[in-house]
Design a protein around this motif. Structure first.
Motif, PDB file in Angstrom:
ATOM      1  N   VAL A   1      82.226  34.683  42.913  1.00 16.16           N
ATOM      2  CA  VAL A   1      81.253  33.869  43.524  1.00 16.16           C
ATOM      3  C   VAL A   1      80.781  32.660  42.684  1.00 16.16           C
ATOM      4  O   VAL A   1      80.670  32.903  41.534  1.00 16.16           O
ATOM      5  CB  VAL A   1      79.941  34.513  44.016  1.00 16.16           C
ATOM      6  N   LEU A   2      80.741  31.382  43.464  1.00 14.86           N
ATOM      7  CA  LEU A   2      80.367  30.234  42.631  1.00 14.86           C
ATOM      8  C   LEU A   2      79.059  29.644  43.225  1.00 14.86           C
ATOM      9  O   LEU A   2      79.160  29.333  44.601  1.00 14.86           O
ATOM     10  CB  LEU A   2      81.457  29.127  42.492  1.00 14.86           C
ATOM     11  N   TYR A   3      77.980  29.645  42.896  1.00 14.82           N
ATOM     12  CA  TYR A   3      76.701  29.229  43.132  1.00 14.82           C
ATOM     13  C   TYR A   3      76.441  27.610  42.926  1.00 14.82           C
ATOM     14  O   TYR A   3      76.701  27.072  41.765  1.00 14.82           O
ATOM     15  CB  TYR A   3      75.491  30.085  42.878  1.00 14.82           C
ATOM     16  N   TYR A   4      76.072  26.968  43.857  1.00 15.65           N
ATOM     17  CA  TYR A   4      75.802  25.499  43.761  1.00 15.65           C
ATOM     18  C   TYR A   4      74.185  25.602  44.067  1.00 15.65           C
ATOM     19  O   TYR A   4      73.646  25.618  45.270  1.00 15.65           O
ATOM     20  CB  TYR A   4      76.552  24.813  44.583  1.00 15.65           C
ATOM     21  N   ASP A   5      73.422  25.356  43.153  1.00 14.25           N
ATOM     22  CA  ASP A   5      71.904  25.321  43.195  1.00 14.25           C
ATOM     23  C   ASP A   5      71.376  23.967  43.465  1.00 14.25           C
ATOM     24  O   ASP A   5      71.675  22.864  42.722  1.00 14.25           O
ATOM     25  CB  ASP A   5      71.188  25.748  41.813  1.00 14.25           C
ATOM     26  N   LEU A   6      70.883  23.627  44.596  1.00 13.81           N
ATOM     27  CA  LEU A   6      70.530  22.385  44.943  1.00 13.81           C
ATOM     28  C   LEU A   6      69.242  21.812  44.198  1.00 13.81           C
ATOM     29  O   LEU A   6      69.010  20.517  44.382  1.00 13.81           O
ATOM     30  CB  LEU A   6      69.815  22.652  46.650  1.00 13.81           C
ATOM     31  N   ALA A   7      68.974  22.303  43.290  1.00  9.42           N
ATOM     32  CA  ALA A   7      67.814  21.897  42.224  1.00  9.42           C
ATOM     33  C   ALA A   7      68.421  21.086  41.357  1.00  9.42           C
ATOM     34  O   ALA A   7      67.955  19.858  40.875  1.00  9.42           O
ATOM     35  CB  ALA A   7      66.965  22.757  41.521  1.00  9.42           C
ATOM     36  N   LEU A   8      69.816  21.079  41.197  1.00  9.33           N
ATOM     37  CA  LEU A   8      70.650  20.255  40.354  1.00  9.33           C
ATOM     38  C   LEU A   8      71.077  19.259  41.343  1.00  9.33           C
ATOM     39  O   LEU A   8      71.740  19.323  42.044  1.00  9.33           O
ATOM     40  CB  LEU A   8      71.938  20.935  39.732  1.00  9.33           C
ATOM     41  N   PRO A   9      70.945  17.962  40.863  1.00 13.43           N
ATOM     42  CA  PRO A   9      71.300  16.466  41.337  1.00 13.43           C
ATOM     43  C   PRO A   9      72.672  16.600  41.812  1.00 13.43           C
ATOM     44  O   PRO A   9      73.004  16.072  43.130  1.00 13.43           O
ATOM     45  CB  PRO A   9      70.798  15.472  40.559  1.00 13.43           C
ATOM     46  N   GLU A  10      73.700  17.021  40.881  1.00 11.49           N
ATOM     47  CA  GLU A  10      75.101  16.975  41.401  1.00 11.49           C
ATOM     48  C   GLU A  10      75.554  17.898  42.398  1.00 11.49           C
ATOM     49  O   GLU A  10      76.407  17.467  43.314  1.00 11.49           O
ATOM     50  CB  GLU A  10      75.976  17.110  40.120  1.00 11.49           C
ATOM     51  N   HIS A  11      74.796  18.914  42.371  1.00  9.71           N
ATOM     52  CA  HIS A  11      75.115  19.922  43.574  1.00  9.71           C
ATOM     53  C   HIS A  11      74.492  19.430  44.618  1.00  9.71           C
ATOM     54  O   HIS A  11      74.988  19.876  45.846  1.00  9.71           O
ATOM     55  CB  HIS A  11      74.497  21.287  43.146  1.00  9.71           C
ATOM     56  N   SER A  12      72.959  18.766  44.676  1.00 10.52           N
ATOM     57  CA  SER A  12      72.484  18.347  45.859  1.00 10.52           C
ATOM     58  C   SER A  12      73.454  17.125  46.631  1.00 10.52           C
ATOM     59  O   SER A  12      73.384  17.177  47.803  1.00 10.52           O
ATOM     60  CB  SER A  12      71.222  17.862  45.480  1.00 10.52           C
ATOM     61  N   LEU A  13      74.097  16.383  45.646  1.00 11.35           N
ATOM     62  CA  LEU A  13      74.738  15.351  46.155  1.00 11.35           C
ATOM     63  C   LEU A  13      75.899  15.905  46.806  1.00 11.35           C
ATOM     64  O   LEU A  13      76.430  15.333  48.043  1.00 11.35           O
ATOM     65  CB  LEU A  13      75.232  14.459  45.000  1.00 11.35           C
ATOM     66  N   LEU A  14      76.721  16.974  46.444  1.00  6.55           N
ATOM     67  CA  LEU A  14      77.798  17.383  47.071  1.00  6.55           C
ATOM     68  C   LEU A  14      77.611  18.169  48.270  1.00  6.55           C
ATOM     69  O   LEU A  14      78.021  17.904  49.519  1.00  6.55           O
ATOM     70  CB  LEU A  14      78.586  18.509  45.935  1.00  6.55           C
ATOM     71  N   PHE A  15      76.316  18.697  48.353  1.00  9.33           N
ATOM     72  CA  PHE A  15      75.712  19.719  49.487  1.00  9.33           C
ATOM     73  C   PHE A  15      75.673  18.398  50.484  1.00  9.33           C
ATOM     74  O   PHE A  15      75.933  18.850  51.731  1.00  9.33           O
ATOM     75  CB  PHE A  15      74.427  20.313  49.091  1.00  9.33           C
ATOM     76  N   THR A  16      74.953  17.254  50.300  1.00  6.96           N
ATOM     77  CA  THR A  16      74.614  16.267  51.365  1.00  6.96           C
ATOM     78  C   THR A  16      75.942  15.857  51.804  1.00  6.96           C
ATOM     79  O   THR A  16      76.182  15.607  52.973  1.00  6.96           O
ATOM     80  CB  THR A  16      73.823  15.021  50.661  1.00  6.96           C
ATOM     81  N   ALA A  17      76.998  15.717  50.886  1.00  5.74           N
ATOM     82  CA  ALA A  17      78.291  15.129  51.381  1.00  5.74           C
ATOM     83  C   ALA A  17      79.002  16.131  52.257  1.00  5.74           C
ATOM     84  O   ALA A  17      79.501  15.675  53.355  1.00  5.74           O
ATOM     85  CB  ALA A  17      79.102  14.856  50.073  1.00  5.74           C
ATOM     86  N   VAL A  18      78.922  17.295  52.001  1.00  4.34           N
ATOM     87  CA  VAL A  18      79.548  18.468  52.852  1.00  4.34           C
ATOM     88  C   VAL A  18      78.942  18.246  54.324  1.00  4.34           C
ATOM     89  O   VAL A  18      79.473  18.433  55.307  1.00  4.34           O
ATOM     90  CB  VAL A  18      79.533  19.772  52.314  1.00  4.34           C
ATOM     91  N   THR A  19      77.361  18.745  54.014  1.00  2.00           N
ATOM     92  CA  THR A  19      76.881  18.728  55.506  1.00  2.00           C
ATOM     93  C   THR A  19      76.884  17.554  56.373  1.00  2.00           C
ATOM     94  O   THR A  19      76.957  17.498  57.535  1.00  2.00           O
ATOM     95  CB  THR A  19      75.124  18.950  55.387  1.00  2.00           C
ATOM     96  N   GLU A  20      77.027  16.096  55.821  1.00  2.00           N
ATOM     97  CA  GLU A  20      77.321  14.903  56.529  1.00  2.00           C
ATOM     98  C   GLU A  20      78.669  14.804  57.225  1.00  2.00           C
ATOM     99  O   GLU A  20      78.917  14.538  58.177  1.00  2.00           O
ATOM    100  CB  GLU A  20      76.877  13.777  55.677  1.00  2.00           C
ATOM    101  N   HIS A  21      79.573  15.208  56.145  1.00  2.00           N
ATOM    102  CA  HIS A  21      80.936  15.035  56.496  1.00  2.00           C
ATOM    103  C   HIS A  21      81.320  16.003  57.896  1.00  2.00           C
ATOM    104  O   HIS A  21      81.956  15.477  58.739  1.00  2.00           O
ATOM    105  CB  HIS A  21      81.880  15.639  55.250  1.00  2.00           C
ATOM    106  N   TYR A  22      80.482  17.175  57.641  1.00  2.00           N
ATOM    107  CA  TYR A  22      80.868  18.170  58.935  1.00  2.00           C
ATOM    108  C   TYR A  22      79.827  18.320  59.800  1.00  2.00           C
ATOM    109  O   TYR A  22      79.644  19.139  60.930  1.00  2.00           O
ATOM    110  CB  TYR A  22      81.102  19.489  58.473  1.00  2.00           C
ATOM    111  N   GLU A  23      78.921  17.325  59.827  1.00  2.00           N
ATOM    112  CA  GLU A  23      77.728  17.270  60.821  1.00  2.00           C
ATOM    113  C   GLU A  23      77.024  18.596  60.911  1.00  2.00           C
ATOM    114  O   GLU A  23      76.792  19.059  61.930  1.00  2.00           O
ATOM    115  CB  GLU A  23      78.407  16.646  62.013  1.00  2.00           C
ATOM    116  N   LEU A  24      76.607  18.989  60.007  1.00  2.00           N
ATOM    117  CA  LEU A  24      75.862  20.350  59.713  1.00  2.00           C
ATOM    118  C   LEU A  24      74.341  20.110  59.331  1.00  2.00           C
ATOM    119  O   LEU A  24      73.987  19.042  59.004  1.00  2.00           O
ATOM    120  CB  LEU A  24      76.390  21.242  58.819  1.00  2.00           C
TER     121      LEU A  24
END
Length: 142
Positions: free
Chosen positions: A80-103
């Protein structure tokens, strides 16, 4: 919400995306793989990698972490690999994924094999779905 992914297309009811959004998502993926601040996990040959976007104050995230901790204890091939949204680089990736897949921008957001799962109910519901995805994948690799 469950979204199936493929390297060529998304097999879900998601409308075509604008070229700029695809480029942004592609840049985010490059950022993920070439950024030393983002953890890298090298999985063994038959290992299953689960990636999870989490927030510290998210109760469902904590429930999923507990479930995945038990799962990895029972099945060492699961990593398991966790991406903590408190970290800016993880938050940026989360935003990219959710926007890309319209989630919706809600956590946890979990990638198991090629399936995105949003949210976590409990071990009997979402946990069972995660185990099923893992087992189906193992059958395909046999």
């Amino acid at each position: 919400m469950k979204t199936n992914l493929s390297s060529i297309q998304i097999r879900a009811r998601i409308p075509l995306l604008h070229r700029t959004r695809v480029v942004f998502a592609s840049l985010a993926v490059l950022f993920l793989f070439f950024n030393p601040a983002v953890p890298v996990v090298r999985a063994e040959e038959n290992a299953v990698l689960i990636s999870v976007f989490v927030r510290e104050n998210c109760g469902h995230c904590q429930d999923e972490k507990a479930f995945l901790s038990d799962l990895t204890r029972l099945d060492p091939s699961v990593k398991v690999l966790y991406y903590d949204l408190a970290l800016p680089e993880h938050s940026l990736l989360f935003t990219a994924v959710t926007e890309h897949y319209e989630l919706p921008k809600s956590t946890p957001l979990t990638l198991v094999r090629s399936v995105l799962l949003q949210g976590f109910g409990n071990a009997s519901t979402t946990g069972a779905e995660i185990r099923t995805i893992i087992e189906k994948g193992k059958g395909a690799n046999a």
